[in-house]
Design a protein around this motif. Structure first.
Motif, mmCIF file in Angstrom:
data_model
loop_
_atom_site.group_PDB
_atom_site.id
_atom_site.type_symbol
_atom_site.label_atom_id
_atom_site.label_comp_id
_atom_site.label_asym_id
_atom_site.label_seq_id
_atom_site.Cartn_x
_atom_site.Cartn_y
_atom_site.Cartn_z
ATOM 1 N N ALA A 29 0.835 -1.205 0.000
ATOM 2 C CA ALA A 29 0.000 0.000 0.000
ATOM 3 C C ALA A 29 0.870 1.256 0.000
ATOM 4 O O ALA A 29 0.584 2.227 -0.715
ATOM 5 N N LEU A 30 1.942 1.241 0.763
ATOM 6 C CA LEU A 30 2.853 2.383 0.789
ATOM 7 C C LEU A 30 3.523 2.562 -0.577
ATOM 8 O O LEU A 30 3.619 3.683 -1.082
ATOM 9 N N ALA A 31 3.970 1.479 -1.181
ATOM 10 C CA ALA A 31 4.616 1.564 -2.494
ATOM 11 C C ALA A 31 3.657 2.131 -3.542
ATOM 12 O O ALA A 31 4.057 2.948 -4.377
ATOM 13 N N ARG A 32 2.400 1.735 -3.481
ATOM 14 C CA ARG A 32 1.395 2.286 -4.414
ATOM 15 C C ARG A 32 1.205 3.784 -4.179
ATOM 16 O O ARG A 32 1.108 4.561 -5.115
ATOM 17 N N ARG A 33 1.144 4.155 -2.917
ATOM 18 C CA ARG A 33 0.942 5.565 -2.588
ATOM 19 C C ARG A 33 2.132 6.426 -3.015
ATOM 20 O O ARG A 33 1.967 7.575 -3.435
ATOM 21 N N LEU A 34 3.345 5.879 -2.949
ATOM 22 C CA LEU A 34 4.542 6.637 -3.306
ATOM 23 C C LEU A 34 4.789 6.708 -4.814
ATOM 24 O O LEU A 34 5.526 7.581 -5.260
ATOM 25 N N ARG A 35 4.197 5.808 -5.574
ATOM 26 C CA ARG A 35 4.492 5.734 -7.015
ATOM 27 C C ARG A 35 4.377 7.075 -7.738
ATOM 28 O O ARG A 35 5.296 7.453 -8.468
ATOM 29 N N PRO A 36 3.310 7.856 -7.567
ATOM 30 C CA PRO A 36 3.257 9.131 -8.289
ATOM 31 C C PRO A 36 4.141 10.223 -7.668
ATOM 32 O O PRO A 36 4.350 11.269 -8.274
ATOM 33 N N LEU A 37 4.689 9.975 -6.493
ATOM 34 C CA LEU A 37 5.439 11.002 -5.774
ATOM 35 C C LEU A 37 6.947 10.828 -5.818
ATOM 36 O O LEU A 37 7.701 11.778 -5.633
ATOM 37 N N VAL A 38 7.385 9.587 -6.035
ATOM 38 C CA VAL A 38 8.812 9.264 -5.994
ATOM 39 C C VAL A 38 9.205 8.565 -7.294
ATOM 40 O O VAL A 38 8.584 7.584 -7.687
ATOM 41 N N ASP A 39 10.248 9.090 -7.945
ATOM 42 C CA ASP A 39 10.676 8.571 -9.258
ATOM 43 C C ASP A 39 11.644 7.398 -9.143
ATOM 44 O O ASP A 39 12.697 7.402 -9.763
ATOM 45 N N ILE A 107 20.108 -0.567 -13.722
ATOM 46 C CA ILE A 107 18.803 -1.086 -14.124
ATOM 47 C C ILE A 107 18.169 -0.121 -15.111
ATOM 48 O O ILE A 107 18.034 1.076 -14.818
ATOM 49 N N ASP A 108 17.813 -0.635 -16.279
ATOM 50 C CA ASP A 108 17.220 0.202 -17.317
ATOM 51 C C ASP A 108 15.734 -0.071 -17.512
ATOM 52 O O ASP A 108 15.008 0.808 -17.968
ATOM 53 N N ASN A 109 15.281 -1.276 -17.193
ATOM 54 C CA ASN A 109 13.901 -1.647 -17.479
ATOM 55 C C ASN A 109 13.074 -1.773 -16.212
ATOM 56 O O ASN A 109 13.477 -2.433 -15.258
ATOM 57 N N THR A 110 11.905 -1.129 -16.247
ATOM 58 C CA THR A 110 10.962 -1.248 -15.142
ATOM 59 C C THR A 110 9.595 -1.594 -15.715
ATOM 60 O O THR A 110 9.358 -1.461 -16.917
ATOM 61 N N SER A 111 8.721 -2.038 -14.864
ATOM 62 C CA SER A 111 7.347 -2.335 -15.264
ATOM 63 C C SER A 111 6.429 -1.991 -14.108
ATOM 64 O O SER A 111 6.882 -1.745 -12.994
ATOM 65 N N ILE A 112 5.143 -1.969 -14.383
ATOM 66 C CA ILE A 112 4.148 -1.711 -13.350
ATOM 67 C C ILE A 112 3.441 -3.036 -13.063
ATOM 68 O O ILE A 112 2.887 -3.654 -13.964
ATOM 69 N N ILE A 113 3.486 -3.455 -11.819
ATOM 70 C CA ILE A 113 2.801 -4.675 -11.394
ATOM 71 C C ILE A 113 1.914 -4.296 -10.213
ATOM 72 O O ILE A 113 2.412 -3.769 -9.206
ATOM 73 N N ASP A 114 0.626 -4.562 -10.338
ATOM 74 C CA ASP A 114 -0.332 -4.245 -9.270
ATOM 75 C C ASP A 114 -0.209 -2.800 -8.791
ATOM 76 O O ASP A 114 -0.296 -2.516 -7.599
ATOM 77 N N GLY A 115 0.019 -1.874 -9.733
ATOM 78 C CA GLY A 115 0.060 -0.464 -9.398
ATOM 79 C C GLY A 115 1.379 0.016 -8.796
ATOM 80 O O GLY A 115 1.469 1.143 -8.329
ATOM 81 N N ILE A 116 2.397 -0.842 -8.826
ATOM 82 C CA ILE A 116 3.686 -0.499 -8.245
ATOM 83 C C ILE A 116 4.759 -0.588 -9.329
ATOM 84 O O ILE A 116 4.839 -1.589 -10.044
ATOM 85 N N ARG A 117 5.558 0.446 -9.436
ATOM 86 C CA ARG A 117 6.671 0.422 -10.389
ATOM 87 C C ARG A 117 7.817 -0.397 -9.785
ATOM 88 O O ARG A 117 8.275 -0.124 -8.669
#
Length: 121
Positions: A29-39, A107-117
């Motif tokens: 839940a914290l990781a989801r909440r931080l996703r739009p705030l932390v790059d 690390i160059d590649n990321t993805s979104i899984i369950d709303g978390i980068r």
């Protein structure tokens, strides 16, 4: 019988629902909440868990290329810096930053899984 600091810390985390076997809900839940705030994408236990491996963890690890910029973003989101432990804390969850030098890879590649980068494994 002596109770070590690590045991006391683990008991407190368990009491707060952090790191319990199979239960990463508060950290997710914290990781989801931080996703739009932390790059920064998640690495470590949460990334492994989101890629399908059953694993409980006690913290949120973020892969960062600029530790100071990420620290500013975390603090703007309400996290506090714990100088002695060299980590941020938000909602009782430790947040650690991992640089390319720390990880030994870039690390160059990321993805979104369950709303978390997350980093792509």
């Amino acid at each position: 019988m002596t109770t070590t600091l690590a045991i006391l810390r683990r008991r407190l985390q368990t009491k707060n629902g952090i790191g319990m076997p199979g239960n990463n809900d508060r950290i997710l839940a914290l990781a989801r909440r931080l996703r739009p705030l932390v790059d920064s994408p998640a690495v470590g236990g949460i990334a492994v868990y989101l890629h399908g491996v059953s694993r409980a963890t006690t913290d949120l690890d973020l892969y960062v290329t600029d530790r100071q910029a990420t620290a500013s973003q975390l603090e703007a989101a309400g996290a506090r810096w714990n100088k002695s432990r060299r980590e941020h804390t938000l909602d009782g969850i430790p947040i650690r930053t991992i640089t390319p030098d720390d990880a030994g890879i870039t690390i160059d590649n990321t993805s979104i899984i369950d709303g978390i980068r997350v980093v792509t494994l």
